[in-house]
Design a protein around this motif. Structure first.
Motif, PDB file in Angstrom:
ATOM      1  N   GLU A  90      -5.592   5.093 -14.337  1.00 33.07           N
ATOM      2  CA  GLU A  90      -6.273   3.759 -14.506  1.00 33.07           C
ATOM      3  C   GLU A  90      -5.133   2.823 -14.294  1.00 33.07           C
ATOM      4  OE1 GLU A  90      -7.506   3.559 -18.593  1.00 33.07           O
ATOM      5  OE2 GLU A  90      -8.432   5.354 -18.632  1.00 33.07           O
ATOM      6  N   GLU A  91      -3.862   3.119 -14.061  1.00 32.10           N
ATOM      7  CA  GLU A  91      -2.853   2.242 -13.890  1.00 32.10           C
ATOM      8  C   GLU A  91      -2.493   1.174 -14.677  1.00 32.10           C
ATOM      9  OE1 GLU A  91      -2.951   0.571  -9.680  1.00 32.10           O
ATOM     10  OE2 GLU A  91      -3.251   2.503  -8.723  1.00 32.10           O
ATOM     11  N   LYS A  92      -2.694   1.515 -15.812  1.00 31.55           N
ATOM     12  CA  LYS A  92      -2.136   0.883 -17.172  1.00 31.55           C
ATOM     13  C   LYS A  92      -1.857   1.765 -18.275  1.00 31.55           C
ATOM     14  CE  LYS A  92      -7.063   0.156 -18.581  1.00 31.55           C
ATOM     15  NZ  LYS A  92      -8.089  -0.884 -18.943  1.00 31.55           N
ATOM     16  N   LYS A 137       0.745  -1.338   0.067  1.00 33.24           N
ATOM     17  CA  LYS A 137      -0.084   0.112  -0.023  1.00 33.24           C
ATOM     18  C   LYS A 137       0.943   1.439   0.032  1.00 33.24           C
ATOM     19  CE  LYS A 137      -3.380   2.301   2.729  1.00 33.24           C
ATOM     20  NZ  LYS A 137      -4.140   2.268   4.156  1.00 33.24           N
ATOM     21  N   TYR A 138       1.963   1.209   0.620  1.00 40.13           N
ATOM     22  CA  TYR A 138       2.981   2.294   0.656  1.00 40.13           C
ATOM     23  C   TYR A 138       3.704   2.606  -0.418  1.00 40.13           C
ATOM     24  CZ  TYR A 138       1.771   2.293   5.865  1.00 40.13           C
ATOM     25  OH  TYR A 138       1.039   2.391   6.900  1.00 40.13           O
ATOM     26  N   PHE A 198       2.361  11.881  -9.568  1.00 38.87           N
ATOM     27  CA  PHE A 198       1.880  13.305  -9.569  1.00 38.87           C
ATOM     28  C   PHE A 198       2.774  14.438  -9.642  1.00 38.87           C
ATOM     29  CE2 PHE A 198       0.061  16.898  -7.167  1.00 38.87           C
ATOM     30  CZ  PHE A 198      -1.222  17.142  -7.772  1.00 38.87           C
ATOM     31  N   LEU A 199       3.996  14.284  -8.996  1.00 39.50           N
ATOM     32  CA  LEU A 199       5.052  15.079  -8.984  1.00 39.50           C
ATOM     33  C   LEU A 199       5.786  15.250 -10.511  1.00 39.50           C
ATOM     34  CD1 LEU A 199       7.145  14.613  -5.837  1.00 39.50           C
ATOM     35  CD2 LEU A 199       5.777  16.744  -6.579  1.00 39.50           C
ATOM     36  N   LEU A 200       5.629  14.392 -11.133  1.00 31.66           N
ATOM     37  CA  LEU A 200       6.255  14.365 -12.492  1.00 31.66           C
ATOM     38  C   LEU A 200       5.138  15.166 -13.620  1.00 31.66           C
ATOM     39  CD1 LEU A 200       7.604  10.622 -13.351  1.00 31.66           C
ATOM     40  CD2 LEU A 200       8.801  12.711 -13.530  1.00 31.66           C
ATOM     41  N   LEU A 201       3.928  15.035 -13.280  1.00 30.51           N
ATOM     42  CA  LEU A 201       2.862  15.744 -14.090  1.00 30.51           C
ATOM     43  C   LEU A 201       3.017  17.190 -13.865  1.00 30.51           C
ATOM     44  CD1 LEU A 201      -0.395  13.495 -13.301  1.00 30.51           C
ATOM     45  CD2 LEU A 201       0.717  14.191 -15.617  1.00 30.51           C
ATOM     46  N   ILE A 202       3.227  17.519 -12.416  1.00 31.15           N
ATOM     47  CA  ILE A 202       3.539  18.893 -12.266  1.00 31.15           C
ATOM     48  C   ILE A 202       5.030  19.496 -12.819  1.00 31.15           C
ATOM     49  CG2 ILE A 202       3.994  20.611 -10.411  1.00 31.15           C
ATOM     50  CD1 ILE A 202       2.181  18.887  -8.551  1.00 31.15           C
ATOM     51  N   LYS A 240       2.294   6.858  -6.729  1.00 30.11           N
ATOM     52  CA  LYS A 240       1.475   8.084  -7.394  1.00 30.11           C
ATOM     53  C   LYS A 240       1.908   9.198  -6.980  1.00 30.11           C
ATOM     54  CE  LYS A 240      -2.840   5.248  -7.340  1.00 30.11           C
ATOM     55  NZ  LYS A 240      -3.729   5.692  -8.488  1.00 30.11           N
ATOM     56  N   GLY A 241       2.391   9.308  -5.701  1.00 29.31           N
ATOM     57  CA  GLY A 241       2.994  10.653  -5.481  1.00 29.31           C
ATOM     58  C   GLY A 241       4.098  10.967  -6.271  1.00 29.31           C
TER      59      GLY A 241
END
Length: 115
Positions: A78-80, A3-4, A14-18, A10-11
Motif C-alpha cells: 500500500e506504500e503507507k 520511477k527508477y 522485497f529483499l528485506l522480506l525474503i 520495492k526491490g
C-alpha cells in the motif's frame, strides 16, 4: 528518474522480506528444536524459571519479527505505514523487556527508609 527510485525501493523491500522470512523460519525451527531436545534430555532441569524466561523472550522476539514482516509487507502493498502495526510491535517489545528483566540484579529500597 522517480520511477527508477520506486522500483529500487520495492526491490530492496522485497529483499528485506525474503531475508526477514528466512531469519524467522530458522529462529522458529531453532526454538522448537531447543524445546523438544530439552524436554527429552532432562525436563526437570530444562524447564526452570531462568530457561522459561529465556524461551519466552525468544518467542516474543519471533513475534516482533513477524509483526515487522507484516509492517514491511503492508508498506510494499500500500506504500503507507500502518500505525497500529507499529504500535503493536512496540507493545510486544515492551512486554518482552518486562518478561526478560532480571529483577535480581537490582536492589529495591523502600521510600520510607530514606525519611
Amino acid at each position: 528518474m522517480l520511477k527508477y527510485v520506486k522500483i529500487l525501493q520495492k526491490g530492496i523491500i522485497f529483499l528485506l522480506l525474503i531475508v526477514m522470512s528466512l531469519i524467522l523460519l530458522v529462529s522458529t525451527v531453532n526454538i522448537i528444536l531447543n524445546v523438544v531436545l530439552g524436554a527429552i534430555t532432562g525436563p526437570e532441569t530444562f524447564f526452570n524459571a531462568q530457561r522459561l524466561q529465556s524461551l519466552f523472550g525468544l518467542f516474543l522476539i519471533i513475534l516482533i519479527g513477524i509483526e515487522l514482516l507484516d509492517t514491511v509487507k503492508a508498506f510494499l502493498e500500500e506504500e503507507k505505514i500502518h500505525v497500529e502495526i507499529v504500535l503493536l510491535v512496540a507493545m510486544i517489545a515492551l512486554a518482552r523487556k518486562v518478561i526478560i528483566w532480571d529483577f535480581s540484579e537490582y536492589e529495591f529500597r523502600s521510600c520510607m527508609a530514606s525519611l
